[in-house]
Design a protein around this motif. Structure first.
Motif, PDB file in Angstrom:
ATOM      1  N   VAL A  98       0.856  -1.176   0.000  1.00  0.00           N
ATOM      2  CA  VAL A  98       0.000   0.000   0.000  1.00  0.00           C
ATOM      3  C   VAL A  98       0.897   1.233   0.000  1.00  0.00           C
ATOM      4  CG1 VAL A  98      -1.767   1.297   1.229  1.00  0.00           C
ATOM      5  CG2 VAL A  98      -1.831  -1.210   1.231  1.00  0.00           C
ATOM      6  N   VAL A  99       0.774   2.058  -1.014  1.00  0.00           N
ATOM      7  CA  VAL A  99       1.569   3.279  -1.117  1.00  0.00           C
ATOM      8  C   VAL A  99       0.659   4.472  -0.850  1.00  0.00           C
ATOM      9  CG1 VAL A  99       3.064   4.673  -2.590  1.00  0.00           C
ATOM     10  CG2 VAL A  99       3.036   2.179  -2.836  1.00  0.00           C
ATOM     11  N   GLY A 100       1.104   5.382  -0.010  1.00  0.00           N
ATOM     12  CA  GLY A 100       0.304   6.556   0.310  1.00  0.00           C
ATOM     13  C   GLY A 100      -0.035   7.379  -0.923  1.00  0.00           C
ATOM     14  N   ASP A 101      -1.190   8.043  -0.869  1.00  0.00           N
ATOM     15  CA  ASP A 101      -1.626   8.832  -2.026  1.00  0.00           C
ATOM     16  C   ASP A 101      -1.183  10.287  -1.962  1.00  0.00           C
ATOM     17  OD1 ASP A 101      -3.237   9.888  -0.071  1.00  0.00           O
ATOM     18  OD2 ASP A 101      -5.109   9.098  -0.868  1.00  0.00           O
ATOM     19  N   GLY A 102      -0.478  10.653  -0.891  1.00  0.00           N
ATOM     20  CA  GLY A 102       0.023  12.021  -0.787  1.00  0.00           C
ATOM     21  C   GLY A 102      -1.001  13.038  -0.330  1.00  0.00           C
ATOM     22  N   ARG A 103      -2.199  12.573   0.047  1.00  0.00           N
ATOM     23  CA  ARG A 103      -3.236  13.506   0.484  1.00  0.00           C
ATOM     24  C   ARG A 103      -2.841  14.134   1.820  1.00  0.00           C
ATOM     25  NH1 ARG A 103      -8.658  12.544   2.802  1.00  0.00           N
ATOM     26  NH2 ARG A 103      -8.085  10.344   2.863  1.00  0.00           N
ATOM     27  N   LEU A 104      -2.988  15.453   1.923  1.00  0.00           N
ATOM     28  CA  LEU A 104      -2.622  16.172   3.133  1.00  0.00           C
ATOM     29  C   LEU A 104      -3.798  16.220   4.103  1.00  0.00           C
ATOM     30  CD1 LEU A 104      -0.662  19.160   1.550  1.00  0.00           C
ATOM     31  CD2 LEU A 104       0.212  16.944   2.331  1.00  0.00           C
ATOM     32  N   LEU A 105      -3.508  16.020   5.387  1.00  0.00           N
ATOM     33  CA  LEU A 105      -4.538  16.000   6.416  1.00  0.00           C
ATOM     34  C   LEU A 105      -4.156  16.931   7.561  1.00  0.00           C
ATOM     35  CD1 LEU A 105      -5.066  12.120   6.616  1.00  0.00           C
ATOM     36  CD2 LEU A 105      -6.496  13.748   5.374  1.00  0.00           C
ATOM     37  N   GLY A 106      -5.161  17.374   8.306  1.00  0.00           N
ATOM     38  CA  GLY A 106      -4.910  18.170   9.504  1.00  0.00           C
ATOM     39  C   GLY A 106      -4.184  19.465   9.210  1.00  0.00           C
ATOM     40  N   ALA A 107      -3.277  19.821  10.118  1.00  0.00           N
ATOM     41  CA  ALA A 107      -2.563  21.095  10.011  1.00  0.00           C
ATOM     42  C   ALA A 107      -1.658  21.161   8.794  1.00  0.00           C
ATOM     43  CB  ALA A 107      -1.744  21.332  11.279  1.00  0.00           C
ATOM     44  N   VAL A 108      -1.307  20.001   8.231  1.00  0.00           N
ATOM     45  CA  VAL A 108      -0.416  19.976   7.073  1.00  0.00           C
ATOM     46  C   VAL A 108      -1.110  20.536   5.827  1.00  0.00           C
ATOM     47  CG1 VAL A 108       1.105  18.495   5.689  1.00  0.00           C
ATOM     48  CG2 VAL A 108       0.688  17.960   8.081  1.00  0.00           C
ATOM     49  N   GLN A 109      -2.440  20.606   5.835  1.00  0.00           N
ATOM     50  CA  GLN A 109      -3.165  21.134   4.687  1.00  0.00           C
ATOM     51  C   GLN A 109      -2.922  22.632   4.472  1.00  0.00           C
ATOM     52  OE1 GLN A 109      -7.360  19.413   4.150  1.00  0.00           O
ATOM     53  NE2 GLN A 109      -6.997  19.052   6.320  1.00  0.00           N
ATOM     54  N   GLU A 110      -2.502  23.315   5.531  1.00  0.00           N
ATOM     55  CA  GLU A 110      -2.290  24.755   5.442  1.00  0.00           C
ATOM     56  C   GLU A 110      -0.805  25.050   5.191  1.00  0.00           C
ATOM     57  OE1 GLU A 110      -2.242  28.284   4.883  1.00  0.00           O
ATOM     58  OE2 GLU A 110      -4.269  27.577   5.396  1.00  0.00           O
ATOM     59  N   PRO A 111      -0.443  25.545   4.003  1.00  0.00           N
ATOM     60  CA  PRO A 111       0.973  25.790   3.683  1.00  0.00           C
ATOM     61  C   PRO A 111       1.681  26.694   4.679  1.00  0.00           C
ATOM     62  CG  PRO A 111      -0.377  25.944   1.704  1.00  0.00           C
ATOM     63  CD  PRO A 111      -1.328  25.843   2.866  1.00  0.00           C
ATOM     64  N   ALA A 112       0.943  27.617   5.313  1.00  0.00           N
ATOM     65  CA  ALA A 112       1.568  28.532   6.269  1.00  0.00           C
ATOM     66  C   ALA A 112       2.114  27.803   7.492  1.00  0.00           C
ATOM     67  CB  ALA A 112       0.561  29.604   6.699  1.00  0.00           C
ATOM     68  N   ASN A 113       1.643  26.572   7.724  1.00  0.00           N
ATOM     69  CA  ASN A 113       2.124  25.799   8.879  1.00  0.00           C
ATOM     70  C   ASN A 113       3.421  25.065   8.592  1.00  0.00           C
ATOM     71  OD1 ASN A 113      -0.068  26.518  10.503  1.00  0.00           O
ATOM     72  ND2 ASN A 113      -1.319  24.819   9.765  1.00  0.00           N
ATOM     73  N   ILE A 114       3.882  25.103   7.342  1.00  0.00           N
ATOM     74  CA  ILE A 114       5.089  24.374   6.953  1.00  0.00           C
ATOM     75  C   ILE A 114       6.204  25.377   6.656  1.00  0.00           C
ATOM     76  CG2 ILE A 114       6.072  22.765   5.283  1.00  0.00           C
ATOM     77  CD1 ILE A 114       3.161  21.781   4.809  1.00  0.00           C
ATOM     78  N   VAL A 115       7.351  25.151   7.271  1.00  0.00           N
ATOM     79  CA  VAL A 115       8.457  26.106   7.112  1.00  0.00           C
ATOM     80  C   VAL A 115       8.810  26.295   5.641  1.00  0.00           C
ATOM     81  CG1 VAL A 115      10.922  26.470   7.518  1.00  0.00           C
ATOM     82  CG2 VAL A 115       9.449  25.700   9.407  1.00  0.00           C
ATOM     83  N   ASP A 116       9.028  25.196   4.920  1.00  0.00           N
ATOM     84  CA  ASP A 116       9.402  25.308   3.499  1.00  0.00           C
ATOM     85  C   ASP A 116       8.891  24.088   2.746  1.00  0.00           C
ATOM     86  OD1 ASP A 116      10.516  25.711   1.041  1.00  0.00           O
ATOM     87  OD2 ASP A 116      12.597  25.422   1.665  1.00  0.00           O
ATOM     88  N   PRO A 117       7.724  24.188   2.105  1.00  0.00           N
ATOM     89  CA  PRO A 117       7.153  23.040   1.388  1.00  0.00           C
ATOM     90  C   PRO A 117       8.054  22.534   0.258  1.00  0.00           C
ATOM     91  CG  PRO A 117       5.490  24.736   1.711  1.00  0.00           C
ATOM     92  CD  PRO A 117       6.827  25.342   2.090  1.00  0.00           C
ATOM     93  N   ALA A 118       9.006  23.355  -0.190  1.00  0.00           N
ATOM     94  CA  ALA A 118       9.910  22.949  -1.275  1.00  0.00           C
ATOM     95  C   ALA A 118      11.185  22.280  -0.761  1.00  0.00           C
ATOM     96  CB  ALA A 118      10.272  24.159  -2.123  1.00  0.00           C
ATOM     97  N   ALA A 119      11.231  22.005   0.542  1.00  0.00           N
ATOM     98  CA  ALA A 119      12.480  21.486   1.123  1.00  0.00           C
ATOM     99  C   ALA A 119      12.723  20.021   0.765  1.00  0.00           C
ATOM    100  CB  ALA A 119      12.435  21.635   2.649  1.00  0.00           C
ATOM    101  N   VAL A 120      11.674  19.279   0.412  1.00  0.00           N
ATOM    102  CA  VAL A 120      11.817  17.858   0.110  1.00  0.00           C
ATOM    103  C   VAL A 120      11.978  17.692  -1.396  1.00  0.00           C
ATOM    104  CG1 VAL A 120      10.781  15.578   0.273  1.00  0.00           C
ATOM    105  CG2 VAL A 120      10.421  17.251   2.102  1.00  0.00           C
ATOM    106  N   HIS A 121      13.050  16.991  -1.791  1.00  0.00           N
ATOM    107  CA  HIS A 121      13.318  16.779  -3.209  1.00  0.00           C
ATOM    108  C   HIS A 121      13.410  15.284  -3.487  1.00  0.00           C
ATOM    109  CE1 HIS A 121      14.272  21.056  -3.465  1.00  0.00           C
ATOM    110  NE2 HIS A 121      15.045  20.894  -2.395  1.00  0.00           N
ATOM    111  N   LEU A 122      13.036  14.879  -4.681  1.00  0.00           N
ATOM    112  CA  LEU A 122      13.167  13.474  -5.056  1.00  0.00           C
ATOM    113  C   LEU A 122      14.633  13.093  -5.053  1.00  0.00           C
ATOM    114  CD1 LEU A 122      10.644  13.262  -8.045  1.00  0.00           C
ATOM    115  CD2 LEU A 122      10.322  12.417  -5.718  1.00  0.00           C
ATOM    116  N   ALA A 123      14.910  11.903  -4.446  1.00  0.00           N
ATOM    117  CA  ALA A 123      16.304  11.436  -4.387  1.00  0.00           C
ATOM    118  C   ALA A 123      16.651  10.634  -5.636  1.00  0.00           C
ATOM    119  CB  ALA A 123      16.506  10.595  -3.144  1.00  0.00           C
TER     120      ALA A 123
END
Length: 226
Positions: A201-226
């Motif tokens: 089972v692979v996650g679908d990437g759907r955002l839940l809770g406080a993560v849905q609000e971009p202002a709650n995340i320091v830098d949404p672009a910080a994660v890059h594909l390896a």
């Protein structure tokens, strides 16, 4: 912000590197989350002191690995019996381990919510400070990941009773409601997972809770594909 940023970075890292070695994945995800928190404090000094707990479970189809730091908890329900598989990184847990405090005394201790290890924005913190625990699970087991907003107000007997509900989504909803009815004002998060035999089972990437609000995340672009 610390919890939303960590949830986002850890889950995004896991999704972007699906299939990699579990221990390496958790350690890299935790280090990336810490780096984001450090960056967040540098951008805004008013965030100094922000911190969060983390409990993450990863499965590669053959093994299940728990990454844990803080006082959130992970439980295993097997054959109707409940067992905590994470360790509380708290002052009272240390006192219990040293024989200075009983479980009953810990429940009422004024320092019971003092956390000794967490994910924070301190650049001097060990970026890989997280417990790694390989979980011995089998088909039919059920896992509960939850914050202390549940366990501070709902005892193990009630948690066990609710986890015996057939539907995991219903069990999570009833546990959350039980904490709120008991007077819960802190964050109450409950995630119920069933161990099944079947395709990955692979996650679908759907955002839940406080993560849905971009202002709650320091830098949404910080994660890059390896």
């Amino acid at each position: 912000m610390a919890s939303a940023t960590t949830a986002y970075v850890v889950s995004a890292t896991a999704l972007s590197r699906f299939g990699q070695q579990l221990e390496t994945l958790v350690l890299d995800a935790v280090a990336a989350a810490r780096a984001s928190l450090v960056h967040g404090v540098r951008m805004d000094e008013s965030r100094d002191g922000m911190a969060t707990t983390l409990s993450v479970v990863l499965c590669d189809g053959a093994r299940v690995l728990l990454g844990h730091v803080g006082d959130s908890r992970v439980y295993l329900l097997r054959d109707g019996g409940l067992r905590q598989v994470s360790r509380d990184h708290t002052y009272v847990r240390e006192m219990q381990d040293s024989g200075q405090l009983t479980a009953e005394g810990a429940a009422a201790h004024p320092w019971r919510n003092v956390v000794l290890r967490s994910l924070d924005g301190n650049p001097e913190s060990d970026p890989h400070d997280v417990d790694l625990v390989e979980l011995d699970v089998r088909e039919g087991d059920r896992l509960l990941l939850c914050t202390d907003g549940l366990t501070d107000l709902v005892d193990d007997t009630r948690i066990t009773e609710v986890l015996r509900l057939e539907d995991p989504h219903s069990a999570a909803a009833v546990l959350t409601q039980s904490a709120l009815v008991a007077g819960g004002r802190d964050n109450v998060t409950c995630l119920v997972l069933d161990v099944i035999e079947g395709p990955l089972v692979v996650g679908d990437g759907r955002l839940l809770g406080a993560v849905q609000e971009p202002a709650n995340i320091v830098d949404p672009a910080a994660v890059h594909l390896a």
